[in-house]
Design a protein around this motif. Structure first.
Motif: not given
Length: 448
Positions: A197-198, A213-215, A217-221, A252-253
């Motif tokens: 989706m990003a 969507q990036l947030r 991904l960052r929170s899950r990482l 990366i995060r």
């Protein structure tokens, strides 16, 4: 243990014919095999082995496969498959009889590449010696050279924030499964959907939704990183195994798109650098910088690569020129009188700056120097051939050692392509002269 030396049995076989009985002995590969000093290469490679253990594979077989791979631009699998089908490939690697199955494993090529990392320049020196012996390269062609740099791209996808975060999540999950670390939650499906989706939102220029969507991904990482650190705490073996991957994931995060300083562009290849060469089609390339040296004046066989090496950490071109010229002189054994470079080498630190001429320079440029400076751009199509016909266009080998090996072997392959073309041209000239001789025989002396 050091490899066995190549020996021919000299015995006949009732049911098999020798290769020289079924192939054309004037073929360029056959002539090239006779010109290469296999004994000298074997002596150089033998120093890398100990005196104990199982004997290694014959040097001529493995070195021949590496030369065939980079001469014809094949993959490891492709050269092994072609070896089974092509009797000329088998003759080049030292076989006596035609073989119907590949006698070794494909992975042996990878092991030999790693072992030969310090001796690959010997193959480049041997290619130049063979070219000189065949008449394709003259000694005077080594005195005036052209130097330039290019980018060797790495086999990675174009790095975006979403792709990197998704790759870090998949990499940490894969490593956790390998070491038996049971995570509270993997977030694999959530990360896949968020990364998809990003990309869609970025394409539609809906940047607020893209950042959301990036947030995700960052929170899950971040959750996965903290979960792994909690579960491996107090276990030295697991802490050592996860140290580098966790460091990459944390980098990366935390990194942002427009931040200055060092950035990570690939989770599995941290050595990748972002290099801008001012190209309109590709403003930024991701890989490693490589230095290429060719003869300025066209030799009878064309332009050969006299020296090639990778330049990690993206140094300024002018700061590398002195070392490149010294290594070229050591490799060819011929002092360099004049070197021609582009404007990216301004401010170089060579020992004799008067022998270096920069594109667009006016002072001291006249006569032969002016003509040779105009030929500086002839190195550009050579770099194009290295990328299109060789493996310089995309490096699939691992790490910085793989980058360095791929640059040198691509140069070796280019030189042997030029030698094969030269031998093919000599054979055509010989056949034309022979046909003219047979068509127009000399008149017989008449007796009165």
């Amino acid at each position: 243990m050091r490899p066995k030396k190549h020996r021919t049995t000299g015995s006949n076989d009732l049911f098999r014919a020798r290769l020289y009985q079924i192939i054309n002995m004037k073929h360029e590969l056959v002539q090239l095999a006779g010109k290469i000093d296999w004994d000298w290469i074997d002596g150089e490679v033998a120093r890398l082995y100990s005196e104990n253990g199982r004997p290694g594979i014959e040097t001529r077989f493995m070195i021949g496969l590496l030369l065939l791979k980079h001469t014809y631009g094949l993959s490891d699998e492709g050269v092994c498959e072609g070896w089974v089908h092509d009797p000329y490939f088998q003759f080049f690697t030292g076989e006596e009889f035609f073989q119907h199955a590949f006698p070794h494993e494909r992975s042996d090529l990878s092991h030999w590449r790693k072992r030969l990392s310090d001796k690959l320049e010997s193959l480049l020196a041997e290619s130049l010696r063979v070219a000189h012996e065949a008449g394709a390269l003259r000694g005077q062609d080594l005195k005036r050279v052209t130097v330039d740099t290019t980018v060797q791209p790495k086999a990675i996808t174009f790095p975006t924030d979403a792709k990197l975060l998704h790759a870090a999540i998949k990499g940490l999950n894969r490593l956790a499964r390998r070491h038996g670390v049971r995570l509270r939650q993997s977030y694999v499906r959530i990360a896949r959907t968020a990364a998809m989706m990003a990309g869609r939102y970025a394409h539609a220029k809906q940047f607020k939704r893209h950042q959301r969507q990036l947030r995700v991904l960052r929170s899950r990482l971040g959750r996965i990183i903290r979960d792994i650190r909690r579960r491996i705490e107090g276990q030295p073996a697991l802490e050592e195994a996860f140290a580098l991957p966790l460091g990459r994931a944390a980098q990366i995060r935390s990194q942002q798109q427009r931040q200055r300083g060092w950035k990570l562009y690939s989770f599995h290849a941290p050595e990748v650098e972002c290099i801008g060469k001012g190209k309109a089609a590709a403003p930024y390339e991701f890989g490693v910088k490589a230095s290429i040296v060719t003869n300025n004046r066209r030799a009878p066989g064309g332009l050969f690569v006299l020296h090639a090496r990778s330049l990690p950490d993206n140094p300024y071109d002018g700061h590398t020129l002195r070392d490149v010229l010294d290594r070229t002189e050591a490799l060819t054994g011929c002092p360099i009188e004049r070197a021609y470079v582009d404007k990216g080498y301004r401010g170089h630190d060579t020992q004799n700056p008067r022998r270096v001429f920069i594109s667009g320079q006016k002072r001291g440029v006249f006569g032969a120097i002016k003509r040779e400076l105009r030929r500086r751009s002839a190195i550009e199509p050579i770099i194009g051939h290295l990328k299109a016909e060789g493996h310089l266009g995309r490096c699939y080998l691992k790490g910085r050692a793989g980058d360095a090996a791929n640059v040198v072997l691509s140069a070796v392959g280019h030189n042997f392509r030029r030698i094969l073309a030269w031998l093919r041209e000599l054979l055509c000239i010989f056949l034309i002269q022979l046909s003219h001789t047979l068509a127009c025989p000399a008149p017989l002396n008449s007796t009165s």
